[in-house]
Design a protein around this motif. Structure first.
Motif, PDB file in Angstrom:
ATOM      1  N   SER A  11       1.542   7.472  16.922  1.00 38.94           N
ATOM      2  CA  SER A  11       0.528   8.460  17.297  1.00 38.94           C
ATOM      3  C   SER A  11      -0.352   7.913  18.415  1.00 38.94           C
ATOM      4  O   SER A  11      -1.017   6.887  18.255  1.00 38.94           O
ATOM      5  N   LEU A  13      -3.067   8.790  19.260  1.00 35.74           N
ATOM      6  CA  LEU A  13      -4.497   8.794  18.932  1.00 35.74           C
ATOM      7  C   LEU A  13      -5.063   7.377  18.940  1.00 35.74           C
ATOM      8  O   LEU A  13      -6.241   7.174  19.213  1.00 35.74           O
ATOM      9  N   ASP A  38      -1.608  14.177  18.869  1.00 40.28           N
ATOM     10  CA  ASP A  38      -2.541  14.913  18.018  1.00 40.28           C
ATOM     11  C   ASP A  38      -3.523  15.722  18.847  1.00 40.28           C
ATOM     12  O   ASP A  38      -4.421  15.168  19.486  1.00 40.28           O
ATOM     13  N   MET A  40      -6.580  18.167  18.701  1.00 39.95           N
ATOM     14  CA  MET A  40      -7.655  18.559  17.767  1.00 39.95           C
ATOM     15  C   MET A  40      -8.692  19.356  18.536  1.00 39.95           C
ATOM     16  O   MET A  40      -9.076  18.978  19.643  1.00 39.95           O
ATOM     17  N   HIS A  69       1.395  17.748  17.365  1.00 41.05           N
ATOM     18  CA  HIS A  69       0.776  18.192  16.103  1.00 41.05           C
ATOM     19  C   HIS A  69      -0.536  18.869  16.470  1.00 41.05           C
ATOM     20  O   HIS A  69      -1.481  18.192  16.854  1.00 41.05           O
ATOM     21  N   MET A  71      -3.824  20.614  15.568  1.00 42.16           N
ATOM     22  CA  MET A  71      -4.823  20.842  14.514  1.00 42.16           C
ATOM     23  C   MET A  71      -5.892  21.741  15.131  1.00 42.16           C
ATOM     24  O   MET A  71      -6.955  21.287  15.568  1.00 42.16           O
ATOM     25  N   MET A 140       0.627  15.683   5.389  1.00 44.03           N
ATOM     26  CA  MET A 140      -0.539  14.868   5.736  1.00 44.03           C
ATOM     27  C   MET A 140      -0.876  13.970   4.548  1.00 44.03           C
ATOM     28  O   MET A 140      -1.090  14.453   3.437  1.00 44.03           O
ATOM     29  N   GLY A 145      -7.814  14.650  11.137  1.00 44.40           N
ATOM     30  CA  GLY A 145      -9.007  14.555  11.983  1.00 44.40           C
ATOM     31  C   GLY A 145      -9.180  13.204  12.642  1.00 44.40           C
ATOM     32  O   GLY A 145      -9.644  13.133  13.771  1.00 44.40           O
ATOM     33  N   PHE A 146      -8.796  12.151  11.955  1.00 45.11           N
ATOM     34  CA  PHE A 146      -9.058  10.813  12.491  1.00 45.11           C
ATOM     35  C   PHE A 146      -7.916   9.862  12.151  1.00 45.11           C
ATOM     36  O   PHE A 146      -7.272  10.003  11.106  1.00 45.11           O
ATOM     37  N   GLY A 148      -6.696   5.851  11.330  1.00 48.05           N
ATOM     38  CA  GLY A 148      -7.286   4.713  10.630  1.00 48.05           C
ATOM     39  C   GLY A 148      -7.802   4.974   9.228  1.00 48.05           C
ATOM     40  O   GLY A 148      -8.533   4.163   8.674  1.00 48.05           O
ATOM     41  N   GLY A 181      -0.455   9.685   8.436  1.00 45.28           N
ATOM     42  CA  GLY A 181      -1.768   9.229   7.989  1.00 45.28           C
ATOM     43  C   GLY A 181      -1.679   8.002   7.094  1.00 45.28           C
ATOM     44  O   GLY A 181      -1.077   8.049   6.027  1.00 45.28           O
ATOM     45  N   GLY A 182      -2.244   6.898   7.576  1.00 47.64           N
ATOM     46  CA  GLY A 182      -2.292   5.687   6.750  1.00 47.64           C
ATOM     47  C   GLY A 182      -0.934   5.044   6.525  1.00 47.64           C
ATOM     48  O   GLY A 182      -0.738   4.315   5.550  1.00 47.64           O
ATOM     49  N   ILE A 183       0.006   5.310   7.445  1.00 48.37           N
ATOM     50  CA  ILE A 183       1.344   4.723   7.276  1.00 48.37           C
ATOM     51  C   ILE A 183       1.354   3.283   7.803  1.00 48.37           C
ATOM     52  O   ILE A 183       0.962   3.010   8.941  1.00 48.37           O
ATOM     53  N   ALA A 201       2.806   6.913  12.827  1.00 45.32           N
ATOM     54  CA  ALA A 201       1.895   5.780  12.626  1.00 45.32           C
ATOM     55  C   ALA A 201       1.087   5.521  13.887  1.00 45.32           C
ATOM     56  O   ALA A 201       1.665   5.301  14.959  1.00 45.32           O
TER      57      ALA A 201
HETATM   58  C1  DX5 Z   1      -4.740  12.385  11.807  1.00 38.96           C
HETATM   59  C2  DX5 Z   1      -3.576  12.417  12.758  1.00 38.96           C
HETATM   60  C3  DX5 Z   1      -2.679  11.257  12.657  1.00 38.96           C
HETATM   61  C4  DX5 Z   1      -3.326   9.926  12.986  1.00 38.96           C
HETATM   62  C5  DX5 Z   1      -2.639   8.863  12.178  1.00 38.96           C
HETATM   63  O1  DX5 Z   1      -5.326  13.642  11.748  1.00 38.96           O
HETATM   64  O2  DX5 Z   1      -2.795  13.573  12.535  1.00 38.96           O
HETATM   65  O3  DX5 Z   1      -1.518  11.436  13.453  1.00 38.96           O
HETATM   66  O4  DX5 Z   1      -3.250   9.577  14.325  1.00 38.96           O
HETATM   67  O5  DX5 Z   1      -3.301   7.656  12.387  1.00 38.96           O
HETATM   68  P1  DX5 Z   1      -3.095   6.396  11.421  1.00 38.96           P
HETATM   69  O6  DX5 Z   1      -1.645   6.053  11.458  1.00 38.96           O
HETATM   70  O7  DX5 Z   1      -3.979   5.380  12.028  1.00 38.96           O
HETATM   71  O8  DX5 Z   1      -3.542   6.827  10.035  1.00 38.96           O
END
Ligand code: DX5
Ligand code: ZN
Length: 222
Positions: A11, A13, A38, A40, A69, A71, A140, A145-146, A148, A181-183, A201
């Motif tokens: 990702s 992000l 992502d 948003m 993706h 959002m 998800m 939204g974020f 980490g 998310g959190g992978i 990830a």
């Molecule tokens: C969260 C995003 C994810 C995010 C995952 O809303 O959709 O794609 O970037 O980030 P990590 O892997 O850091 O949880």
């Protein structure tokens, strides 16, 4: 898909936005399969990222497919524009779409693969009538939204439930199940064991000193 076929979609992000082209090339040379992007809007989720102009620029340097993706509150209106901008896979949220079947059909008609995503609190039952029109389901494993955030422990059960639902509907082979998310190398194992085909990830790849090792580790986590 067999477990060895898992795809890794870093990702952006978690990338350095001041050097985005270098970052894109860096994860490609480290073995990334897709780029997870992502979008948003600051309404559907409490964070604002970027939109079409940035995606067009990413498309101009990326060799691997764009896994976009969105959002946003109004996917039915804006999704086709993201396909035109370069999305190969376009995933929207079921909670935001007015007519998910029509939107999935519209995305496919424009030549992209159609994906749907669900917030952690959304029942997977709502997917049943839409499944035959989809190419991907994005589970998800954090509240969107974020980057980490910590992985939510019920996500693997939700992956297994989607896999079973797709199997029962006779469409398991046409649908990729992705998790976002959190992978990391630990949580990836639980997801793969329950049927995840794609691992998204951000932190675990872009935040790693050795991105090649990070991607290989995710790919091989069993
Ligand atoms: C969260 C995003 C994810 C995010 C995952 O809303 O959709 O794609 O970037 O980030 P990590 O892997 O850091 O949880
Ligand atoms: Zn995402």
């Amino acid at each position: 898909m067999t477990q060895t076929d898992v795809l890794v979609s870093p990702s952006i992000l978690s990338a350095d936005f001041l050097h985005l082209a270098d970052e894109i090339r860096s994860v490609e040379s480290a073995g990334a399969d897709w780029h997870h992007i992502d979008v948003m809007d600051g309404h559907f989720v409490p964070n604002l990222t970027f939109g079409l102009p940035i995606i067009r620029q990413i498309k101009s340097v990326a060799k691997m497919p764009l896994d976009v993706h969105i959002m946003v509150d109004n996917p039915d209106e804006v999704a086709p524009g993201y396909v035109e901008a370069g999305a190969d896979w376009l995933t929207f949220h079921i909670e935001a779409s007015k007519d998910a079947v029509a939107l999935a059909k519209a995305i496919r008609a424009k030549g992209a693969k159609a994906g749907i995503s669900l917030r952690p609190a959304t029942s997977i039952e709502s997917l049943k009538p839409i499944l035959p029109h989809l190419d991907l389901v994005l589970i998800m494993s954090v509240n969107p939204g974020f980057g980490g955030q910590a992985f939510m422990a019920d996500a693997p059960d939700r992956i297994a439930a989607i896999a079973a639902m797709a199997e029962a509907a006779g469409v398991r082979r046409q649908i990729k199940i992705s998790v976002d998310g959190g992978i990391n190398s630990a949580t990836a194992k639980f997801c793969r064991a329950r049927g995840a085909d794609v691992l998204v990830a951000g932190t675990a790849v872009y935040g790693a000193k050795d991105r090649r090792l990070a991607i290989t580790t995710l790919r091989e986590s069993k």
